[in-house]
Write a protein that holds these residues in place. Sequence first.
Motif, PDB file in Angstrom:
ATOM      1  N   THR A   1      45.789  33.055  46.257  1.00  0.00           N
ATOM      2  CA  THR A   1      45.841  33.904  45.089  1.00  0.00           C
ATOM      3  C   THR A   1      44.868  35.117  44.800  1.00  0.00           C
ATOM      4  O   THR A   1      43.780  35.092  45.625  1.00  0.00           O
ATOM      5  CB  THR A   1      45.590  33.068  43.841  1.00  0.00           C
ATOM      6  OG1 THR A   1      44.438  32.599  43.574  1.00  0.00           O
ATOM      7  CG2 THR A   1      46.678  31.966  43.695  1.00  0.00           C
ATOM      8  N   LYS A   2      45.376  36.137  44.279  1.00  0.00           N
ATOM      9  CA  LYS A   2      44.365  37.389  44.141  1.00  0.00           C
ATOM     10  C   LYS A   2      43.985  37.431  42.851  1.00  0.00           C
ATOM     11  O   LYS A   2      44.957  37.188  41.706  1.00  0.00           O
ATOM     12  CB  LYS A   2      45.051  38.495  44.429  1.00  0.00           C
ATOM     13  CG  LYS A   2      44.170  39.870  44.434  1.00  0.00           C
ATOM     14  CD  LYS A   2      44.896  41.019  45.026  1.00  0.00           C
ATOM     15  CE  LYS A   2      45.428  41.978  44.064  1.00  0.00           C
ATOM     16  NZ  LYS A   2      45.883  43.194  44.586  1.00  0.00           N
ATOM     17  N   ARG A   3      42.942  37.460  42.274  1.00  0.00           N
ATOM     18  CA  ARG A   3      42.402  37.384  40.874  1.00  0.00           C
ATOM     19  C   ARG A   3      41.782  38.821  40.279  1.00  0.00           C
ATOM     20  O   ARG A   3      41.008  39.310  41.203  1.00  0.00           O
ATOM     21  CB  ARG A   3      41.517  36.635  40.768  1.00  0.00           C
ATOM     22  CG  ARG A   3      40.819  36.382  39.182  1.00  0.00           C
ATOM     23  CD  ARG A   3      40.134  35.344  38.800  1.00  0.00           C
ATOM     24  NE  ARG A   3      41.012  34.285  38.300  1.00  0.00           N
ATOM     25  CZ  ARG A   3      41.007  33.363  37.396  1.00  0.00           C
ATOM     26  NH1 ARG A   3      39.727  33.153  36.836  1.00  0.00           N
ATOM     27  NH2 ARG A   3      42.112  32.447  36.996  1.00  0.00           N
ATOM     28  N   THR A   4      42.435  39.237  39.470  1.00  0.00           N
ATOM     29  CA  THR A   4      42.030  40.885  39.048  1.00  0.00           C
ATOM     30  C   THR A   4      41.602  40.615  37.426  1.00  0.00           C
ATOM     31  O   THR A   4      42.347  39.883  36.861  1.00  0.00           O
ATOM     32  CB  THR A   4      43.070  41.715  39.235  1.00  0.00           C
ATOM     33  OG1 THR A   4      44.374  41.398  38.545  1.00  0.00           O
ATOM     34  CG2 THR A   4      43.434  41.862  40.577  1.00  0.00           C
TER      35      THR A   4
ATOM     36  N   GLU B   1      39.010  43.968  41.326  1.00  0.00           N
ATOM     37  CA  GLU B   1      39.607  42.704  42.162  1.00  0.00           C
ATOM     38  C   GLU B   1      38.329  41.878  42.480  1.00  0.00           C
ATOM     39  O   GLU B   1      37.305  42.442  43.032  1.00  0.00           O
ATOM     40  CB  GLU B   1      40.020  43.369  43.300  1.00  0.00           C
ATOM     41  CG  GLU B   1      40.721  42.613  44.406  1.00  0.00           C
ATOM     42  CD  GLU B   1      41.456  43.104  45.361  1.00  0.00           C
ATOM     43  OE1 GLU B   1      41.183  42.462  46.548  1.00  0.00           O
ATOM     44  OE2 GLU B   1      42.078  44.223  45.345  1.00  0.00           O
TER      45      GLU B   1
ATOM     46  N   ASP C   1      46.254  36.264  37.877  1.00  0.00           N
ATOM     47  CA  ASP C   1      46.417  35.672  38.936  1.00  0.00           C
ATOM     48  C   ASP C   1      47.796  36.118  39.519  1.00  0.00           C
ATOM     49  O   ASP C   1      48.751  35.675  39.070  1.00  0.00           O
ATOM     50  CB  ASP C   1      46.065  34.188  38.756  1.00  0.00           C
ATOM     51  CG  ASP C   1      44.612  33.944  38.594  1.00  0.00           C
ATOM     52  OD1 ASP C   1      43.780  34.604  39.038  1.00  0.00           O
ATOM     53  OD2 ASP C   1      44.363  32.896  37.636  1.00  0.00           O
TER      54      ASP C   1
ATOM     55  N   LEU D   1      49.799  35.116  46.533  1.00  0.00           N
ATOM     56  CA  LEU D   1      50.000  36.145  47.662  1.00  0.00           C
ATOM     57  C   LEU D   1      51.212  35.402  48.577  1.00  0.00           C
ATOM     58  O   LEU D   1      51.422  34.274  48.713  1.00  0.00           O
ATOM     59  CB  LEU D   1      48.732  36.075  48.380  1.00  0.00           C
ATOM     60  CG  LEU D   1      47.677  36.997  47.669  1.00  0.00           C
ATOM     61  CD1 LEU D   1      46.357  37.042  48.580  1.00  0.00           C
ATOM     62  CD2 LEU D   1      47.933  38.275  47.028  1.00  0.00           C
TER      63      LEU D   1
ATOM     64  N   SER E   1      37.898  36.106  46.954  1.00  0.00           N
ATOM     65  CA  SER E   1      38.618  34.754  46.910  1.00  0.00           C
ATOM     66  C   SER E   1      37.818  33.465  46.751  1.00  0.00           C
ATOM     67  O   SER E   1      36.589  33.657  47.264  1.00  0.00           O
ATOM     68  CB  SER E   1      39.566  34.660  47.858  1.00  0.00           C
ATOM     69  OG  SER E   1      40.461  35.838  48.067  1.00  0.00           O
TER      70      SER E   1
END
Length: 137
Positions: A78-81, A134, A64, A67, A137
Motif C-alpha cells: 500500500t501507498k500512504r499519503t 507521501e 491508503d 498498489l 512504506s
Amino acid sequence: MSEDWAAIAAEVEGALRSIGDVSQPDGYPATIRRVVPGTPDPAQPWLPSDPTITYTTVRVIVFDKELRDINGTLIGMTKRTITILGAAGIAPTDDDTIAEGTEAADADENSAWKEIVKVMPLAPAGIAVLYELELAS
C-alpha cells in the motif's frame, strides 16, 4: 478580478478540519517533527552541537491506496499519503517526519515517526492551499 488564495486556503482549512475525522473535535491530528542541525561553537568546531527539534500539530486526511502491477493484480503493498493544510503554520519538507494521531504537546522521540518521502504542494498562484505527503512504506 484575481482570486484571494489566502481566503481560499482558510476555507479549505475549515473544510478539512470538519471532514478529517468526525471522532476528533477539531479534525484528525498529526505532528510534524523538524530537526535543525545545531551551529558548532567556533572555538571547538570538532564537537558536535545539539540540534533543535520542533514539533508542529497539523490536521490531516489519511489515504491508503493498494498498489497493483501492470496487469491490475494487487501486489500486497500500500501507498500512504497524508494531506495537510497549506495554512498549517509549516511548509513540510522531505527532511521532516510525521506521527499520525499525535498532538505536538504529546509528541516525543518515542512517538511513531514516519519518513516523508515526497511533498507535493497544491499552490495555485504560489499560495499553498494543501500539501500531499507521501510516506515511506
